[in-house]
Structure formats: C-alpha cells, structure tokens
Motif scaffolding. Structure first.
Motif, mmCIF file in Angstrom:
data_model
loop_
_atom_site.group_PDB
_atom_site.id
_atom_site.type_symbol
_atom_site.label_atom_id
_atom_site.label_comp_id
_atom_site.label_asym_id
_atom_site.label_seq_id
_atom_site.Cartn_x
_atom_site.Cartn_y
_atom_site.Cartn_z
ATOM 1 N N ALA A 161 -5.665 3.387 -1.176
ATOM 2 C CA ALA A 161 -4.296 3.904 -1.099
ATOM 3 C C ALA A 161 -4.137 5.082 -2.053
ATOM 4 N N ALA A 162 -4.732 4.963 -3.253
ATOM 5 C CA ALA A 162 -4.693 6.062 -4.219
ATOM 6 C C ALA A 162 -5.514 7.253 -3.723
ATOM 7 N N LEU A 169 6.917 2.578 4.831
ATOM 8 C CA LEU A 169 6.455 2.127 6.145
ATOM 9 C C LEU A 169 4.974 2.437 6.404
ATOM 10 N N TYR A 170 4.260 2.999 5.420
ATOM 11 C CA TYR A 170 2.825 3.229 5.617
ATOM 12 C C TYR A 170 2.096 1.919 5.881
ATOM 13 N N GLU A 171 2.561 0.838 5.226
ATOM 14 C CA GLU A 171 1.897 -0.451 5.423
ATOM 15 C C GLU A 171 2.010 -0.894 6.882
ATOM 16 N N LEU A 172 3.160 -0.637 7.507
ATOM 17 C CA LEU A 172 3.349 -1.062 8.897
ATOM 18 C C LEU A 172 2.509 -0.213 9.851
ATOM 19 N N MET A 215 5.359 -4.852 -3.442
ATOM 20 C CA MET A 215 5.854 -3.663 -2.756
ATOM 21 C C MET A 215 7.188 -3.230 -3.367
ATOM 22 N N LEU A 216 8.082 -4.181 -3.577
ATOM 23 C CA LEU A 216 9.382 -3.878 -4.167
ATOM 24 C C LEU A 216 9.235 -3.462 -5.627
ATOM 25 N N GLY A 217 8.373 -4.156 -6.341
ATOM 26 C CA GLY A 217 8.166 -3.840 -7.762
ATOM 27 C C GLY A 217 7.543 -2.474 -7.974
ATOM 28 N N VAL A 256 0.812 -1.218 0.000
ATOM 29 C CA VAL A 256 0.000 0.000 0.000
ATOM 30 C C VAL A 256 0.847 1.271 0.000
ATOM 31 N N GLY A 257 2.008 1.254 0.666
ATOM 32 C CA GLY A 257 2.862 2.432 0.682
ATOM 33 C C GLY A 257 3.389 2.765 -0.703
#
Length: 245
Positions: free
Chosen positions: A189-190, A210-213, A96-98, A31-32
């Motif tokens: 998220a958008a 870190l928004y996901e955390l 997330m990485l992609g 989501v971040g």
C-alpha cells in the motif's frame, strides 16, 4: 492501452497484496488509509529541515520513510489478529478508521504538497514504451507470483486458507505467517503511494478512500475465493485491468 496500464498501478499493486491476504482467508480494509498516510509521510518528509538540506539525496530517504510507515501499520494489524484471535475484518475495519484519523490529524485536515522535479522526471520515465508505474506493477506481480508458486510461504498461505485447523496440526505457524502477510500488504500500500505521489506531488486527506473495495473487487473478479484457499496473482492482474477498462 499503455496509459491504461499506468493508471492501473495504484489499485493494482494493492490488489496483488490483497490476493495473498484473501488466499489466507483474511481481509484488509485499512489499505486505503495506509496508502494515504504513507503518501502524507512521503511528501511531508521533504520539508523536514535535515531532508531539505541534502537536496535530491532526500528522495530515497523519503521513500524509506513512506515504506516503513506502511510496514509498521501492517505489522500492527498482523499483531492484533495474531495475538487476540479477533477476525481480520473487525481488526482492519477499526484500523481503517484509526489510520484515516491519523491522516486528518497529521496536517490539520489540509492537503500535503511537495513537488520534486527529479522525482517527477523519474515517475514519468518510459522504458521499452512502459511508464515507471507500469514497471512497478509488473515487477510486483512477478515477485508475488514467485512467492505464491515457488516458496514454502506461498504453499502455506493456500494451506491455511483452505483449512486453518489442519494447517496448525501440520505444524505451520499460522500467527507469524499472518503477521508477515499483513506487513507485506502494508508495504505494498505504501509502495503504491510512492509510485503515485512521486508524480502528482499533492495528497488530500481523503485520498485512497474506497481503495480497499476496488482492490477486493479486482481480487474476487480474478477468481480468488472470499473464504480463502484459492487464488491467483495473474488472475488478479487481469481483474485489475478489467476494472480499469
């Protein structure tokens, strides 16, 4: 306190969507990155030639492009989880990485900026003493509360999270249900990016890290089980405000 609510909006909107994902027994770590990529699309779209030519009419189009970006990224996650059966943790860790890589590639690791004063005026409006961002947070919470407590989709979310095999045996189409929920959190998220960057006007490639955390922490603090099957939109809203405090 009013400023506190306004500042809670970006994480809060994402956390509300994360509640549904976690009630399902899944998780979304992308989501971040989705937030950042949607923000880049939002601000960069204002510089596209045909957008620059139509003035303030470009604002709803820019919102549409950003929200569509979130929907598409969420749909990719949902389709992979549905069609491959791979755990959502692994799928969204990879995405997330992609997606973050796409953010860095988009503008060559440079900040993306565009300040539209009409948009800023809208973002800074106050109605009944509450800022625009606060209204987006509260209306999102109301909409998702109705979805989870008053619809078949919400009831199915709890059933799947509580016992996925029993849900399948009961005739619930688990795969399409997952797809809808991942598209929903991508959209939220958008939406969070639209709410935040309409006012700030500048996004860095690392924004949303870190928004996901933080979102997961708020959801768990609100009482939602990591294993799924139990959770509350209202409680998550309380968890978001507690973290912001």
């Amino acid at each position: 306190m009013l400023l506190l609510l306004k500042q809670s909006a970006p994480i809060g909107i994402i956390a509300l969507g994360m509640t549904i994902i976690m009630v399902n027994g899944n998780i979304d770590l992308s989501v971040g990155a989705t937030f950042a990529l949607s923000a880049v699309v939002l601000l960069d779209s204002f510089s596209w030639p045909f957008m620059a030519a139509i003035g303030d009419w470009a604002i709803p189009l820019a919102w549409f492009f950003a929200l569509a970006t979130g929907l598409i990224l969420g749909a990719i996650n949902g389709l992979i989880v549905w069609k491959t059966g791979v755990d959502a943790f692994i799928v969204t860790l990879g995405s997330m990485l992609g997606y973050r890589g796409l953010v860095f590639m988009y503008n060559g690791e440079q900040p993306t900026s565009h300040l539209n004063w009409t948009l800023v005026d809208f973002a800074e409006l106050q109605f009944l003493g509450l800022h625009t961002a606060t209204w987006f947070l509260l209306l999102t919470a109301l909409g998702l509360w109705l979805l989870m407590t008053r619809t078949v989709h919400g009831r199915n979310a709890y059933a799947i999270g509580n016992n996925r095999e029993a849900a399948v045996n009961a005739g619930i189409r688990v795969g399409p249900h997952f797809l809808i929920n991942f598209m929903l959190i991508g959209f939220l998220a958008a939406l969070s990016a639209v709410v935040f960057y309409s006012e700030s006007g500048s996004v860095n490639p690392n924004d949303g890290t870190l928004y996901e955390l933080w979102a997961i922490t708020a959801v768990v603090l609100g009482g939602t089980k990591l294993t799924g099957g139990y959770g509350s939109i209202v409680s998550t809203l309380g968890g978001v405000i507690a973290i912001q405090l």
